[in-house]
Structures are given as C-alpha cells and as structure tokens.
Design an enzyme around this catalytic site. Structure first.
Site, PDB file in Angstrom:
ATOM      1  N   ASP A 178     -26.958 -48.306 -31.796  1.00  0.00           N
ATOM      2  CA  ASP A 178     -27.254 -48.348 -30.343  1.00  0.00           C
ATOM      3  C   ASP A 178     -28.704 -47.700 -30.411  1.00  0.00           C
ATOM      4  OD1 ASP A 178     -26.765 -48.223 -27.895  1.00  0.00           O
ATOM      5  OD2 ASP A 178     -25.267 -45.960 -27.884  1.00  0.00           O
ATOM      6  N   HIS A 259     -29.415 -54.342 -25.070  1.00  0.00           N
ATOM      7  CA  HIS A 259     -28.031 -54.143 -24.584  1.00  0.00           C
ATOM      8  C   HIS A 259     -27.580 -55.190 -23.812  1.00  0.00           C
ATOM      9  CE1 HIS A 259     -28.637 -50.312 -26.168  1.00  0.00           C
ATOM     10  NE2 HIS A 259     -27.388 -50.221 -25.475  1.00  0.00           N
ATOM     11  N   HIS A 262     -25.735 -57.647 -26.068  1.00  0.00           N
ATOM     12  CA  HIS A 262     -25.041 -57.059 -25.785  1.00  0.00           C
ATOM     13  C   HIS A 262     -23.232 -56.836 -25.541  1.00  0.00           C
ATOM     14  CE1 HIS A 262     -21.461 -53.713 -24.909  1.00  0.00           C
ATOM     15  NE2 HIS A 262     -21.706 -53.853 -26.288  1.00  0.00           N
ATOM     16  N   HIS A 276     -19.558 -50.479 -29.642  1.00  0.00           N
ATOM     17  CA  HIS A 276     -20.949 -50.962 -28.802  1.00  0.00           C
ATOM     18  C   HIS A 276     -21.993 -51.189 -29.974  1.00  0.00           C
ATOM     19  CE1 HIS A 276     -23.689 -50.447 -25.192  1.00  0.00           C
ATOM     20  NE2 HIS A 276     -24.320 -49.613 -26.160  1.00  0.00           N
TER      21      HIS A 276
END
Length: 377
Positions: A178, A259, A262, A276
């Site tokens: 992340d 992201h 994601h 995540h």
C-alpha cells in the site's frame, strides 16, 4: 480528483496526535483521556484476544467506562449503522478503532455519524488507513462501495509496535504494498485536488519521497524482523512509513491508477481474500506500465515487491487463468466516473488499463525469468 474549478490553495491535513512505540497500549489512558471517559471499542474476536483485553483492562483501571463492540468483519454501511446505534445506546463519547483496515474504517465512519472523536489503534501495519479522514466502505458481500470523507482526521493514532510485531508478517508486507504506491501515485497528481479539496503541499511531496526511501532501504530488514516477532529500528521505521507517512502522503498528495485498479479488482471474486496492499502492489506495477516507466524503474519496484513476497504476476495473485473478459471488467471499474485514476495527467482509457494489467503480469514474469528469482522457503 481533477481540478475543474481551478483551485489554487494548497492543503495539508493530519491527525491531531500520533504516538508509536513498543507497549504503547499500556499508556493508552494517558493519551486518550482528553477525548472522553466512555469509549466504544470496536474490534473483532481475534484482535480482542491479541490486544483488546489488554487495552480495555488499561482503560478500566483508569476509570473509563468501556463498551466493547465486536466488529463483524466487513466495513459496510450496515456495520457502521450498527456501531452507531451501540454508541447511542451506551452514550459513548468517543470511538476507538482497534484492529486492521476494515475495523478502522468502520470505526471512523461510526464516530462521524455519532459526531464524536475517534482514536485509532491499529494492530497491524497493513494499510495507511489509520491517519486519514476517510473510510473505504464495501457491500456486505465485499465489493467496493464508496469512499466516505470526513471533516476531521482521527484525534489520536496510537501504534503499539509490540502488538504489530506479533501480527503475521504478511500484514506488514501488505502495508508496504500500500505504502510503496504513495509516492508513485502522488507524483502524478500535482495538479489535481487531494482528499482535502486542495492542491498538494511541498511537505506532502517530501513525505511521499521519504516514505518510499524508507521502504526501499529497510523494507526487507523489517520483514525479516517481523518474521522473528522482534521490534528493531528498521521495523519501527517501516511501521511509521506504512502508517504515518503513507497515510499523510496519500491523503494530501493524491491517489491515481494503483488504487483505482485495486478497486477494479473487486470485480474478480477470486481476489477477495487478498489483502488491500497486495492488490495495490500489483496495481502499482500496472500504473508504471501505463505511464511508460523505464525498464530500470520497473526493476526497482518489482525487485522490492518480490523481496517482501508481494504479487507481481497473475499467478502470484492466485488468478493464473484469468480471462480477458475478467480483466476488462477490472479495467471498467478502474475507469469509472470519479475514480482516482482520473487524477493522472496522462490520457487513460479503459482499453489502456486493460493492456497495462496484462503488461504488468508480463513484466513480472519477465523479471522472475531473467533474474531466476525464487521465493524464500
């Protein structure tokens, strides 16, 4: 988000106080007493055994009236409303989110609904969620729902590195996945509005750069320390990078394609079990492909990710036989209206994201073949 109104003000936001160190939970009462005396503590069953009992005991010893709310595992609107109702029932004057990213997001959202302060006590360094004034909400089935934004950041973020060191090392690696996206994404968002509605400041740029520097320098050392369940200077540095630097960097710097990809991955049910940061890591490589990063740059990030067992191929993601239709569904979600991918200055299309996904897998496979990389036993 893009800047159609030509906003010129720069904006930086952060928690009011950040505390990190070994056995910090023992001193929680000292740091939390300014928020109130009747906290609603949200944590799941596992975290309650790992750190919840210890926290509640420390608070009750200091004469706090604690209500324990068992988190159900998904940061959904329904769970947020359940926590809100418990807070009202027990007249809670602040909320404590104790646990991982989804518990933290639910706690922040519930505190916002209750109009009370929130303190975040992460038990893993797996995401940069603790410091931000937003929550990512999902449907009860685990599909991405929406970002929810708040007017204030958490009042206090307290990180007990003794607890973090006892967590599975996969979580620390996911946090690095992340966090490594922070600088990669933020440097493409210089003319887009950040999550506070302003342009990035110079300090947010510096934070993103420092975050990446720490990860590349100490990430592997910290990963090995976590395997041994010990707190070392490298481990402390990476926990801070994952939690504080990445949190401040993404919120005031901006997110881009990594992201968004994601979020697009929620279209593939076989990926729902991944953490995540594991999906963000692959999204970071895809973003580098999307912006035509050099081979040397790709090698730097892929090498780092493999050193801490982050996925860089479809096979490592657990989808070796993923179809083009499934990848096109990911690309469609990643390029949905209001997605963070539109912060990028580069021209992006659904088709280019589809190609970037396949390109990322190809780059990962090529690196592994060329270097002879093998996973540590």
């Amino acid at each position: 988000m893009p800047n159609p109104k030509r906003v010129t003000e720069r904006l930086f936001q952060s928690p009011s106080k950040y505390i990190q160190g070994p056995s910090a939970i023992h001193n929680a009462a000292k740091y939390l007493q300014s928020l109130g005396r009747a906290p609603l503590v949200a944590c799941d069953k596992i975290v309650h055994e790992i750190a919840g009992k210890e926290l509640i005991e420390a608070l009750e010893k200091a004469n706090f009236k604690v209500t324990h709310a068992e988190f159900n595992g998904e940061a959904s609107s329904q769970e947020v409303d359940r926590l809100r109702q418990l807070g009202l029932q027990y007249s809670s004057d602040f909320v404590i989110g104790l646990g991982g990213g989804k518990t933290i997001d639910a706690a922040k959202a519930a505190a916002n609904e209750l109009k009370v302060p929130v303190a975040i006590l992460p038990t893993t360094a797996s995401t940069d969620a603790p410091c931000s004034a937003l929550s990512v909400l999902y449907t009860p089935e685990g599909h991405f729902d929406r970002y929810t934004f708040f007017n204030t950041n958490p009042a206090i973020v307290l990180v007990d590195t003794s607890v973090i060191a006892r967590a599975p090392y996969r979580f620390l690696a996911a946090g690095m996945g992340d966090a490594i996206a922070t600088n990669v994404e933020a440097r493409l968002c210089k003319n887009s509005l950040n999550f506070g509605g302003g342009l990035p400041t110079e300090v947010s740029v510096a934070i993103g750069t420092k975050c990446e520097e720490i990860l590349l320098k100490y990430g592997k050392q910290a990963y090995e320390a976590n395997k041994a369940k010990v707190v070392t200077p490298a481990f402390e540095a990476v926990v801070e990078a994952n939690t504080l630097l990445s949190g401040l960097g993404f919120e005031s710097g901006g997110l881009a394609a990594a992201h968004a990809i994601h979020n697009g991955f929620t279209a593939i049910e076989a990926l729902h079990h991944l953490l995540h940061g594991e999906k963000v890591a692959f999204g970071t490589v895809a973003q580098l492909i999307l912006v035509n990063a050099t081979a040397a740059t790709l090698d730097t990030y892929i090498s780092f990710m493999l050193s801490v067992d982050l996925p860089v191929t479809f096979e490592q993601l657990g989808i070796p036989n993923v179809t083009d239709d499934e990848l096109r569904a990911v690309a469609k979600l990643a390029t949905a209206e209001n997605e963070t991918i539109w912060n990028m200055e580069e021209t992006v299309t659904e088709e280019s994201v589809f190609f970037a996904l396949k390109g990322a897998d190809a780059a990962g496979r090529e690196y592994i073949r060329r270097t002879g990389w093998k996973k540590d036993e």
